[in-house]
Design a protein around this motif. Structure first.
Motif, PDB file in Angstrom:
ATOM      1  N   LYS A 126      77.789  18.616  42.449  1.00 47.62           N
ATOM      2  CA  LYS A 126      78.744  19.730  42.494  1.00 47.62           C
ATOM      3  C   LYS A 126      78.031  21.035  42.181  1.00 47.62           C
ATOM      4  N   ARG A 127      78.728  22.118  42.390  1.00 47.90           N
ATOM      5  CA  ARG A 127      78.250  23.422  41.927  1.00 47.90           C
ATOM      6  C   ARG A 127      79.219  23.913  40.866  1.00 47.90           C
ATOM      7  N   VAL A 128      78.687  24.524  39.833  1.00 47.97           N
ATOM      8  CA  VAL A 128      79.532  25.081  38.782  1.00 47.97           C
ATOM      9  C   VAL A 128      79.397  26.594  38.811  1.00 47.97           C
ATOM     10  N   LYS A 129      80.512  27.267  38.898  1.00 42.88           N
ATOM     11  CA  LYS A 129      80.506  28.736  38.941  1.00 42.88           C
ATOM     12  C   LYS A 129      80.420  29.317  37.535  1.00 42.88           C
ATOM     13  N   GLY A 130      79.740  30.453  37.446  1.00 39.27           N
ATOM     14  CA  GLY A 130      79.650  31.115  36.158  1.00 39.27           C
ATOM     15  C   GLY A 130      79.190  32.550  36.323  1.00 39.27           C
ATOM     16  N   THR A 131      78.981  33.208  35.202  1.00 29.09           N
ATOM     17  CA  THR A 131      78.404  34.547  35.217  1.00 29.09           C
ATOM     18  C   THR A 131      77.260  34.603  34.209  1.00 29.09           C
ATOM     19  N   LEU A 132      76.341  35.519  34.445  1.00 28.95           N
ATOM     20  CA  LEU A 132      75.319  35.842  33.453  1.00 28.95           C
ATOM     21  C   LEU A 132      75.465  37.323  33.161  1.00 28.95           C
ATOM     22  N   GLU A 133      75.221  37.690  31.901  1.00 27.81           N
ATOM     23  CA  GLU A 133      75.348  39.095  31.547  1.00 27.81           C
ATOM     24  C   GLU A 133      74.048  39.605  30.930  1.00 27.81           C
ATOM     25  N   PHE A 134      73.554  40.695  31.516  1.00 28.75           N
ATOM     26  CA  PHE A 134      72.324  41.323  31.034  1.00 28.75           C
ATOM     27  C   PHE A 134      72.654  42.675  30.416  1.00 28.75           C
ATOM     28  N   GLU A 135      71.854  43.043  29.414  1.00 21.36           N
ATOM     29  CA  GLU A 135      72.080  44.301  28.715  1.00 21.36           C
ATOM     30  C   GLU A 135      72.086  45.482  29.697  1.00 21.36           C
ATOM     31  N   LYS A 136      71.096  45.551  30.587  1.00 26.40           N
ATOM     32  CA  LYS A 136      71.014  46.686  31.522  1.00 26.40           C
ATOM     33  C   LYS A 136      71.530  46.346  32.910  1.00 26.40           C
ATOM     34  N   ALA A 137      71.179  45.173  33.414  1.00 20.15           N
ATOM     35  CA  ALA A 137      71.550  44.813  34.795  1.00 20.15           C
ATOM     36  C   ALA A 137      73.035  44.475  34.911  1.00 20.15           C
ATOM     37  N   GLY A 138      73.696  44.225  33.793  1.00 21.94           N
ATOM     38  CA  GLY A 138      75.124  43.949  33.819  1.00 21.94           C
ATOM     39  C   GLY A 138      75.445  42.502  34.158  1.00 21.94           C
ATOM     40  N   LYS A 139      76.647  42.311  34.707  1.00 24.44           N
ATOM     41  CA  LYS A 139      77.145  40.958  34.970  1.00 24.44           C
ATOM     42  C   LYS A 139      76.868  40.535  36.400  1.00 24.44           C
ATOM     43  N   VAL A 140      76.554  39.267  36.594  1.00 26.59           N
ATOM     44  CA  VAL A 140      76.323  38.749  37.945  1.00 26.59           C
ATOM     45  C   VAL A 140      76.921  37.342  38.054  1.00 26.59           C
ATOM     46  N   ASP A 141      77.527  37.063  39.207  1.00 18.54           N
ATOM     47  CA  ASP A 141      78.067  35.721  39.464  1.00 18.54           C
ATOM     48  C   ASP A 141      76.943  34.795  39.909  1.00 18.54           C
ATOM     49  N   VAL A 142      76.912  33.595  39.369  1.00 19.25           N
ATOM     50  CA  VAL A 142      75.913  32.601  39.784  1.00 19.25           C
ATOM     51  C   VAL A 142      76.605  31.247  39.960  1.00 19.25           C
ATOM     52  N   GLU A 143      75.882  30.320  40.579  1.00 17.80           N
ATOM     53  CA  GLU A 143      76.357  28.942  40.660  1.00 17.80           C
ATOM     54  C   GLU A 143      75.248  28.024  40.199  1.00 17.80           C
ATOM     55  N   TYR A 144      75.611  27.055  39.381  1.00 19.57           N
ATOM     56  CA  TYR A 144      74.641  26.085  38.873  1.00 19.57           C
ATOM     57  C   TYR A 144      74.686  24.839  39.752  1.00 19.57           C
ATOM     58  N   ALA A 145      73.520  24.422  40.236  1.00 21.35           N
ATOM     59  CA  ALA A 145      73.414  23.150  40.959  1.00 21.35           C
ATOM     60  C   ALA A 145      73.394  22.031  39.912  1.00 21.35           C
ATOM     61  N   ILE A 146      74.141  20.968  40.157  1.00 18.38           N
ATOM     62  CA  ILE A 146      74.226  19.901  39.151  1.00 18.38           C
ATOM     63  C   ILE A 146      73.324  18.728  39.528  1.00 18.38           C
ATOM     64  N   GLU A 147      72.301  18.519  38.683  1.00 21.09           N
ATOM     65  CA  GLU A 147      71.365  17.408  38.856  1.00 21.09           C
ATOM     66  C   GLU A 147      71.918  16.167  38.152  1.00 21.09           C
ATOM     67  N   PRO A 148      71.340  14.981  38.446  1.00 22.60           N
ATOM     68  CA  PRO A 148      71.802  13.754  37.766  1.00 22.60           C
ATOM     69  C   PRO A 148      71.579  13.822  36.257  1.00 22.60           C
ATOM     70  N   ILE A 149      72.238  12.970  35.515  1.00 24.63           N
ATOM     71  CA  ILE A 149      72.015  12.852  34.065  1.00 24.63           C
ATOM     72  C   ILE A 149      70.534  12.606  33.810  1.00 24.63           C
ATOM     73  N   GLY A 150      69.932  13.442  32.957  1.00 28.16           N
ATOM     74  CA  GLY A 150      68.515  13.290  32.635  1.00 28.16           C
ATOM     75  C   GLY A 150      67.583  13.781  33.726  1.00 28.16           C
ATOM     76  N   GLY A 151      68.132  14.293  34.825  1.00 32.37           N
ATOM     77  CA  GLY A 151      67.309  14.698  35.965  1.00 32.37           C
ATOM     78  C   GLY A 151      66.857  16.143  35.892  1.00 32.37           C
ATOM     79  N   THR A 152      65.892  16.487  36.768  1.00 39.14           N
ATOM     80  CA  THR A 152      65.452  17.867  36.924  1.00 39.14           C
ATOM     81  C   THR A 152      65.348  18.139  38.419  1.00 39.14           C
ATOM     82  N   PRO A 153      65.434  19.410  38.832  1.00 36.00           N
ATOM     83  CA  PRO A 153      65.294  19.712  40.256  1.00 36.00           C
ATOM     84  C   PRO A 153      63.922  19.290  40.760  1.00 36.00           C
ATOM     85  N   LYS A 154      63.840  18.959  42.032  1.00 30.32           N
ATOM     86  CA  LYS A 154      62.556  18.590  42.642  1.00 30.32           C
ATOM     87  C   LYS A 154      61.555  19.710  42.454  1.00 30.32           C
ATOM     88  N   GLY A 155      60.344  19.348  42.041  1.00 27.90           N
ATOM     89  CA  GLY A 155      59.297  20.353  41.914  1.00 27.90           C
ATOM     90  C   GLY A 155      59.330  21.088  40.592  1.00 27.90           C
TER      91      GLY A 155
END
Ligand SMILES: [Cu+2]
Length: 167
Positions: A126-155
């Motif tokens: 799945k993808r999980v929606k969220g935001t990140l907030e930076f002191e100067k750059a402000g807020k940005v919408d992002v999506e988190y890719a969901i890896e398996p339990i204990g997994g990491t992205p390829k590479g």
């Protein structure tokens, strides 16, 4: 003929799915956000981690100071480090600075985001929606890719994965 054609179609859609999952990035001001990802959570888990790479392409320092996700009530920025041979974790209330030209990696065993108070299991793929907030750059919408339990992205470096279950 029909099955050969559908095999080709399947191969193409698999290739598209793979490339969609392997790379996604966002930009906020001079901050580049590469491949935000999280892990599927076991039943009953109340926290999930968040990982990504942040690069400051600008000339002044910036700072990740907060954010949000659709899956949890609280968003925290944590650091995990070895202290006398023991893995310890602490919340970074002032966030994490990203100096000009610097890349800061959030990964298992180091800096990470903590989504606290998840109400239902996070599902792999799945993808999980969220935001990140930076002191100067402000807020940005992002999506988190969901890896398996204990997994990491390829590479990606697996880091000291697994330690993270001890919250
Ligand atoms: Cu944590």
């Amino acid at each position: 003929m029909k099955s050969a054609l559908s095999a080709v179609t399947l191969a193409i859609s698999l290739a598209l799915a793979a490339s969609a999952a392997s790379a996604h990035e966002y930009k906020a001001g001079s901050i580049e956000i590469k491949h935000p990802w999280s892990r599927a959570t076991p039943k009953g888990a109340t926290v999930a981690g968040g990982y990504m790479k942040l690069t400051n392409t600008g000339a002044t320092p910036d700072r990740l100071i907060g954010g949000s996700t659709e899956i949890a009530g609280k968003f925290e920025i944590h650091e995990m480090s070895m202290d006398n041979g023991v893995m310890k974790m602490r919340p970074l209330v002032d966030g994490v600075e990203i100096k000009p030209g610097e890349t800061v990696e959030f990964k298992p065993g180091g800096y990470h985001l903590m989504f606290v108070g998840i109400t239902q299991p996070v599902a792999q793929g799945k993808r999980v929606k969220g935001t990140l907030e930076f002191e100067k750059a402000g807020k940005v919408d992002v999506e988190y890719a969901i890896e398996p339990i204990g997994g990491t992205p390829k590479g990606e470096d697996a880091g000291h994965g697994g330690m993270h279950m001890n919250h």
